[in-house]
Design a protein around this motif. Structure first.
Motif, PDB file in Angstrom:
ATOM      1  N   SER A  86       0.786  -1.189  -0.222  1.00  0.00           N
ATOM      2  CA  SER A  86       0.432   0.018  -0.417  1.00  0.00           C
ATOM      3  C   SER A  86       0.385   1.643   0.207  1.00  0.00           C
ATOM      4  N   SER A  87       0.426   2.144  -0.315  1.00  0.00           N
ATOM      5  CA  SER A  87       0.998   3.524   0.097  1.00  0.00           C
ATOM      6  C   SER A  87       0.175   4.562   0.359  1.00  0.00           C
ATOM      7  N   GLU A  88       0.873   6.109   0.155  1.00  0.00           N
ATOM      8  CA  GLU A  88      -0.042   7.294   0.389  1.00  0.00           C
ATOM      9  C   GLU A  88      -0.893   6.912   1.736  1.00  0.00           C
ATOM     10  N   MET A  89      -0.567   6.222   2.797  1.00  0.00           N
ATOM     11  CA  MET A  89      -1.193   6.052   4.060  1.00  0.00           C
ATOM     12  C   MET A  89      -0.483   7.116   5.248  1.00  0.00           C
ATOM     13  N   ASN A  90      -1.344   7.378   6.037  1.00  0.00           N
ATOM     14  CA  ASN A  90      -1.395   9.051   6.424  1.00  0.00           C
ATOM     15  C   ASN A  90      -2.300   8.009   7.896  1.00  0.00           C
ATOM     16  N   VAL A  91      -1.562   7.930   9.369  1.00  0.00           N
ATOM     17  CA  VAL A  91      -2.365   7.959  10.575  1.00  0.00           C
ATOM     18  C   VAL A  91      -2.678  10.056  10.917  1.00  0.00           C
ATOM     19  N   LEU A  92      -3.810  10.174  11.794  1.00  0.00           N
ATOM     20  CA  LEU A  92      -4.528  11.336  12.648  1.00  0.00           C
ATOM     21  C   LEU A  92      -4.393  11.384  13.906  1.00  0.00           C
ATOM     22  N   VAL A  93      -3.731  11.409  14.890  1.00  0.00           N
ATOM     23  CA  VAL A  93      -3.849  11.089  16.365  1.00  0.00           C
ATOM     24  C   VAL A  93      -3.940  12.786  16.854  1.00  0.00           C
ATOM     25  N   PRO A  94      -5.327  11.883  17.584  1.00  0.00           N
ATOM     26  CA  PRO A  94      -6.222  13.977  18.458  1.00  0.00           C
ATOM     27  C   PRO A  94      -5.111  14.326  19.174  1.00  0.00           C
ATOM     28  N   ASN A  95      -4.942  16.052  19.408  1.00  0.00           N
ATOM     29  CA  ASN A  95      -4.313  15.996  20.082  1.00  0.00           C
ATOM     30  C   ASN A  95      -5.181  16.753  21.468  1.00  0.00           C
ATOM     31  N   LYS A  96      -4.291  17.626  22.398  1.00  0.00           N
ATOM     32  CA  LYS A  96      -4.979  17.637  23.778  1.00  0.00           C
ATOM     33  C   LYS A  96      -5.954  19.234  23.142  1.00  0.00           C
ATOM     34  N   ASP A  97      -6.140  19.881  22.230  1.00  0.00           N
ATOM     35  CA  ASP A  97      -6.725  21.220  21.644  1.00  0.00           C
ATOM     36  C   ASP A  97      -8.376  20.069  20.581  1.00  0.00           C
ATOM     37  N   GLY A  98      -7.820  18.926  20.849  1.00  0.00           N
ATOM     38  CA  GLY A  98      -9.069  18.758  19.930  1.00  0.00           C
ATOM     39  C   GLY A  98      -8.257  18.405  18.145  1.00  0.00           C
ATOM     40  N   GLU A  99      -6.963  18.995  18.311  1.00  0.00           N
ATOM     41  CA  GLU A  99      -6.909  18.790  16.108  1.00  0.00           C
ATOM     42  C   GLU A  99      -6.100  17.728  16.125  1.00  0.00           C
ATOM     43  N   TYR A 100      -5.822  17.636  15.046  1.00  0.00           N
ATOM     44  CA  TYR A 100      -5.050  16.374  15.034  1.00  0.00           C
ATOM     45  C   TYR A 100      -3.892  16.071  14.123  1.00  0.00           C
ATOM     46  N   THR A 101      -2.817  16.038  14.317  1.00  0.00           N
ATOM     47  CA  THR A 101      -1.365  15.192  14.078  1.00  0.00           C
ATOM     48  C   THR A 101      -1.260  14.199  12.666  1.00  0.00           C
ATOM     49  N   GLU A 102      -1.168  14.983  11.678  1.00  0.00           N
ATOM     50  CA  GLU A 102      -0.704  13.578  10.672  1.00  0.00           C
ATOM     51  C   GLU A 102       0.423  12.760  10.745  1.00  0.00           C
ATOM     52  N   ILE A 103       0.307  11.845  10.542  1.00  0.00           N
ATOM     53  CA  ILE A 103       1.810  11.086  10.265  1.00  0.00           C
ATOM     54  C   ILE A 103       2.384  10.039   9.455  1.00  0.00           C
ATOM     55  N   PRO A 104       2.643  10.397   8.361  1.00  0.00           N
ATOM     56  CA  PRO A 104       3.059   9.368   7.257  1.00  0.00           C
ATOM     57  C   PRO A 104       3.518   7.532   8.219  1.00  0.00           C
ATOM     58  N   VAL A 105       2.693   6.540   7.526  1.00  0.00           N
ATOM     59  CA  VAL A 105       3.345   5.154   7.521  1.00  0.00           C
ATOM     60  C   VAL A 105       4.408   5.161   6.800  1.00  0.00           C
ATOM     61  N   PRO A 106       5.065   4.232   7.251  1.00  0.00           N
ATOM     62  CA  PRO A 106       6.583   4.592   6.787  1.00  0.00           C
ATOM     63  C   PRO A 106       6.085   3.419   5.137  1.00  0.00           C
TER      64      PRO A 106
END
Length: 467
Positions: free
Chosen positions: A426-446
């Protein structure tokens, strides 16, 4: 019941041997003359009466689509046995005849694979997929010089689905676990058989007649057509261009070329007032300049027949919610759910699906630009053969599997941060993790990895793409 099915399988193998012995009395090599079956055909019969018979018997006990699939597989092995009998009594034929001899096996292989495609909504789809992905291994008879590794490659192609069967049934029904072991042992035993009797390719008879398209050695029949006649004589260039004038013209051409730099002495000087780029009036006098060759126009093609569209489906079939063939549906909702139910979404494009409550598992298959929102899943969420999909977890999920997918965004909730994400091809995979303020941090899967040998084993680590 399983013991009875195994006995029937062994009896069928014995009958096949007797038929081969009785039908080979008309000639066709030493084996045929003596009425005996080749050693490697006998070894193949042991494979049929062993793991193949066990797989067939367990398939009958499971019943349903698995049993129907096994009947096709049984037919495929029977066709291959007949082909091996022919090969043991005959010399290798031409490629065209060989293709005809392999046609029965190829036809059944296609039927096996088509059966899986026609039954995608089957509760035993993983069983059907395991068989469908590996059945091309029966093509080993046409593979040289490494038929054994080819079978191993096809066996590995089924591993993804056999592991899913083991995971689903290891705590519920041991018979399905035994079914997996029996089926896998077919290809394991076939590799051992090939290594012993056909290491570098199918062993044809060295003394029998050449095999014919009818499945055996030729026995008289019509004579072969005569060979084609000799090619026509080469064209006489001198005569084709008008007798002696052709030779005279060529001689004059070569004489001119031999002049070297003096060849330009016969050219006429062109003054500036005769050059069109310095005297625009000449263009108007001479009319429009001839245009160059036109580019090739696209050849008109017949109008493509419109793709057959299937009606959209959103229904509960037993324990499975079927969501299929939706286009642009933004309000698909499944709310009346139970823990033992599963959701299977197939070919849903530009749509949004919401699953409420707690269920067992969710599968997205062959979907494009689909958004999935769900509360809780106790098993797994699988994304297979998809493009540009988004998955959002509102509650908890232990595992998310992404396979053969291009573009997948996974939005985790605070309760699902311990989720395991398994990806392959697979390709172009991203995981979005919630922050304390309710926003998301986007992290790419290697997607790029480095593998090294540490002296004892291979160690693989993710690497960042350089540049």
């Amino acid at each position: 019941m399983a013991e009875l099915a195994g006995l029937v399988q062994r009896l069928e193998v014995a009958v096949g041997r007797l038929e081969a012995m009785s039908s080979s009395g008309g000639g066709g090599g030493p084996a045929a003359a003596s009425g005996a079956v080749s050693v490697y055909v006998e070894a193949y019969d042991n494979l049929l009466s062993g793991p193949v018979a066990q797989y067939t018997a367990l398939s009958q006990k499971i019943g349903g689509d698995v049993q129907k699939h096994a009947e096709l597989m049984k037919q495929a092995f029977s066709c291959q046995r007949q082909f091996l009998v022919t090969a043991s009594n005959s010399q290798k034929p031409s490629d065209s005849v060989l293709t005809s001899l392999l046609a029965p096996v190829s036809k059944v292989i296609q039927e096996v694979q088509a059966f899986r495609e026609k039954n995608r909504s089957s509760p035993l789809f993983n069983h059907l997929s395991a068989v469908s992905e590996s059945v091309p291994a029966l093509g080993w008879v046409a593979m040289a010089p490494k038929p054994g590794p080819f079978v191993k490659e096809m066996q590995d192609a089924a591993t993804f689905y056999t592991n899913r069967v083991l995971k689903d049934y290891k705590e519920k029904d041991k018979m399905h676990v035994e079914w997996v072991h029996a089926y896998v042992s077919i290809w394991t035993e076939l590799q051992a058989y090939i290594k012993q009797h056909h290491t570098t390719g199918l062993s044809w008879s060295k003394t029998g007649p050449v095999a014919s398209a009818s499945g055996g050695a030729p026995s008289g029949g019509a004579p072969a057509p005569p060979p084609p006649g000799p090619p026509p004589p080469p064209m006489d260039l001198d005569k084709s261009s008008g007798g002696d004038s052709g030779a005279t013209n060529r001689n004059a051409l070569f004489a001119s070329l031999n002049k070297g730099a003096d060849i330009t002495k016969g050219l006429k000087h062109v003054s500036d007032d005769q050059k069109t780029h310095k005297n625009p009036g000449l263009k108007a006098q001479g009319g429009p300049l001839p245009s160059g060759p036109k580019p090739f126009a696209a050849r008109p093609t017949a109008a493509a027949s419109p793709a057959r569209t299937l009606p959209p489906v959103l229904e509960l079939d037993g324990k499975k919610w079927k969501v299929e063939n939706h286009e642009g549906a933004q309000n698909l909702v499944i709310s009346d759910t139970e823990l033992k139910q599963v959701v299977y979404a197939f070919k849903c494009n530009n749509s949004t699906l919401q699953v409420k409550g707690k269920i067992n598992s969710i599968t997205l298959d062959n979907c494009k630009k689909l958004g999935l929102v769900f509360d809780d899943v106790v098993g797994i969420v699988e994304v297979i053969n998809c493009k540009d999909v988004k998955v959002q977890v509102m509650g908890k999920i232990p595992t998310i599997s992404i396979n053969k997918t291009d573009g997948c965004h996974v939005y985790l909730s605070k309760d699902s941060l311990s989720c395991e994400i398994i990806s392959a091809k697979s390709s172009e995979m991203n995981v979005l993790v919630p922050n304390k303020d309710g926003e998301y941090t986007e992290i790419p899967v290697p997607e790029q990895f480095k593998t090294v040998w540490d002296g004892n084993k291979l160690v693989t680590t993710a690497t960042e793409i350089a540049g």
